[in-house]
Structures are given as structure tokens and as C-alpha cells.
Scaffold this active site. Structure first.
Site, PDB file in Angstrom:
ATOM      1  N   SER A 134       0.942  -0.938  -0.012  1.00 21.67           N
ATOM      2  CA  SER A 134       0.048  -0.028   0.005  1.00 21.67           C
ATOM      3  C   SER A 134       0.908   1.283  -0.133  1.00 21.67           C
ATOM      4  O   SER A 134       1.949   1.381   0.325  1.00 21.67           O
ATOM      5  CB  SER A 134      -1.011  -0.028   1.314  1.00 21.67           C
ATOM      6  OG  SER A 134      -1.642   1.190   1.632  1.00 21.67           O
ATOM      7  N   TYR A 194      -2.231  -0.255  10.838  1.00 22.10           N
ATOM      8  CA  TYR A 194      -2.154  -0.618   9.472  1.00 22.10           C
ATOM      9  C   TYR A 194      -0.937  -0.084   8.864  1.00 22.10           C
ATOM     10  O   TYR A 194      -0.309  -0.861   7.991  1.00 22.10           O
ATOM     11  CB  TYR A 194      -3.362  -0.106   9.066  1.00 22.10           C
ATOM     12  CG  TYR A 194      -3.478  -0.373   7.505  1.00 22.10           C
ATOM     13  CD1 TYR A 194      -3.874  -1.665   6.862  1.00 22.10           C
ATOM     14  CD2 TYR A 194      -3.528   0.835   6.406  1.00 22.10           C
ATOM     15  CE1 TYR A 194      -3.999  -1.880   5.396  1.00 22.10           C
ATOM     16  CE2 TYR A 194      -3.468   0.518   5.110  1.00 22.10           C
ATOM     17  CZ  TYR A 194      -3.672  -0.810   4.637  1.00 22.10           C
ATOM     18  OH  TYR A 194      -3.894  -1.063   3.389  1.00 22.10           O
TER      19      TYR A 194
END
Length: 236
Positions: A138, A151
Site C-alpha cells: 500500500s 495498519y
């Protein structure tokens, strides 16, 4: 599933029952046989049917990849030419509101499962002298935001893991790629989120295809794809 010398390469995809994993399975099905891994067997079977219609031979493995024992038992020894580590979870909330269960779930799926799955199939790639490990990361792996303490930490780990692994196995003929998308229109986002401007899962799948289909002497190690602009909805 152990293909002969004349058969198609085999791709194993984790988190294959929905979202990006589903899209990757459909993208690879015309040229690869598939091993699809996810927790929900009924959803996996539905994806398998779509992929078989595109020409793939498909094996479904219902497993939670954060479970080390189950993952080792079901994946070790499989012939895998391409591994796509796609399984991931996200809990976006301030650190002081996050429960220990939410924290450990993200670390177990986004980080520890990388070890469990890759450790099960990588030895075969090294022994055969070819293979490709592709990890879905990501853009959160190189930036941060409020609510992303866990995260973004896991996605920063992905970047370090991928580059270190690449240096370890490239001389054995195994490539390692990390695909780093920006916001993607999946159910990781809470209900009510405006997702009309985001990437679509198939955009990420195309990036995976580009990475693993590169010429043998060329490695696409990091590939970042992102929406053009949050102010510009996707064309209908």
C-alpha cells in the site's frame, strides 16, 4: 497440483475470495492454473467457477493464513510458480480506541501470514531455480495518517520484508515484487465512503500481471499505482 513441463504455470493467491484477490484470480486465469486460498469456501468456489470458465484449472484451499500450523499443513509441498500474498485487513481508528484484538488481527494477517505462506512455498521455487513472489502492499507503506498506527506499520513492514527477501533470493532465479496501490474501491472502507474516485480492483490486478509477466532478466520490484485525483470520479 504438480504440473508437467508442458503445462501452465501455477499461481497461488491468498485472500482470493473477494476484492483485489478476486480480480487477480480473474486476471491470471487465462494463462495460469490457480490455487485460491481464503477462509470462506463457498466464496472461493464461486471465484473458481469464474476462473475455470477462463481456462484455468483451479484448486481451492479454505484456510486462515494467520494460522501457522494450518497454513504449513495445507501449502507446504505445493508446486507454485507465482505466489501473490494478497490477504490483508485494515482497522482505521485512533490508537487509544483500538483494541488489542484489532491490533493483533492486523499484525497476524498483514505481517505474520507473509511468513507462514511464503515459507511454505518459497523452498520449491528456490529448488527449481525460478519463481515469483508478489506482495500487495500500500502507499501507506511509505506515508502515515491519523488512525493508521497499526495498519501503516504493517505496510511499512511489507516494504522492508519485500526488499530484503528480493536480495536474498534473486540469485536463485526468484523475483520479488511489491505492488503499492493507493485507495482501492473495496469493502475495506466503511459504509458511506465516497469510492467513486478510487482505483478499481482490476487496476491492481493489471499491475500484478505487469510485474509477473516482465521478461526473465527484468524485475519490477516496486510498482506504485494510485487514483489520478480524489476530485475526479472514475469515468463511467
Amino acid at each position: 497440483m504438480t504440473p508437467s513441463a508442458n503445462s501452465r504455470p501455477v499461481a497461488l493467491i491468498t485472500g482470493a475470495s473477494r476484492g483485489i484477490g478476486h480480480a487477480i484470480a480473474l486476471r491470471l486465469a487465462p494463462k495460469h492454473d490457480l490455487i485460491l486460498v481464503a477462509r470462506d469456501e463457498s466464496l472461493l468456489m464461486a471465484v473458481a467457477a469464474e476462473c475455470e470458465a477462463l481456462g484455468a484449472s483451479v484448486q481451492c484451499i479454505a484456510a486462515d493464513v494467520q494460522n501457522a500450523l494450518v497454513t504449513a499443513q495445507r501449502l507446504t509441498g505445493l508446486h507454485v510458480d507465482v505466489l501473490v500474498n494478497n490477504a490483508g485487513v485494515a482497522v482505521m481508528k485512533p490508537f487509544l480506541e483500538m483494541t488489542a484484538e484489532e491490533w493483533h488481527r492486523q499484525v497476524d494477517v498483514n505481517v505474520n501470514a507473509l511468513y507462514h505462506v511464503t515459507r511454505a512455498v518459497l523452498p520449491g521455487m528456490v529448488a527449481r531455480g525460478h519463481g515469483h513472489v508478489c506482495i500487495i502492499g500500500s502507499t501507506a507503506g511509505r506515508n502515515t495518517f491519523v488512525g493508521g498506527t497499526c495498519y501503516t506499520g504493517t505496510k511499512h513492514f511489507v516494504m522492508g520484508f519485500a526488499e530484503s527477501l528480493m536480495l536474498e533470493v534473486r540469485d536463485a532465479g526468484v523475483g520479488v515484487s511489491v505492488i503499492t496501490p493507493g485507495s482501492v474501491d473495496t469493502d475495506l472502507f466503511p459504509a458511506g465512503t465516497n469510492r467513486t474516485w478510487m482505483l478499481e480492483p482490476q487496476n491492481v490486478a493489471d499491475a500484478v500481471g505487469f510485474a509477473i509477466e516482465a521478461p526473465p532478466h527484468m524485475l519490477v520490484h516496486r510498482l506504485e499505482v494510485r487514483p489520478l485525483s480524489p476530485k475526479r470520479p472514475r469515468a463511467s
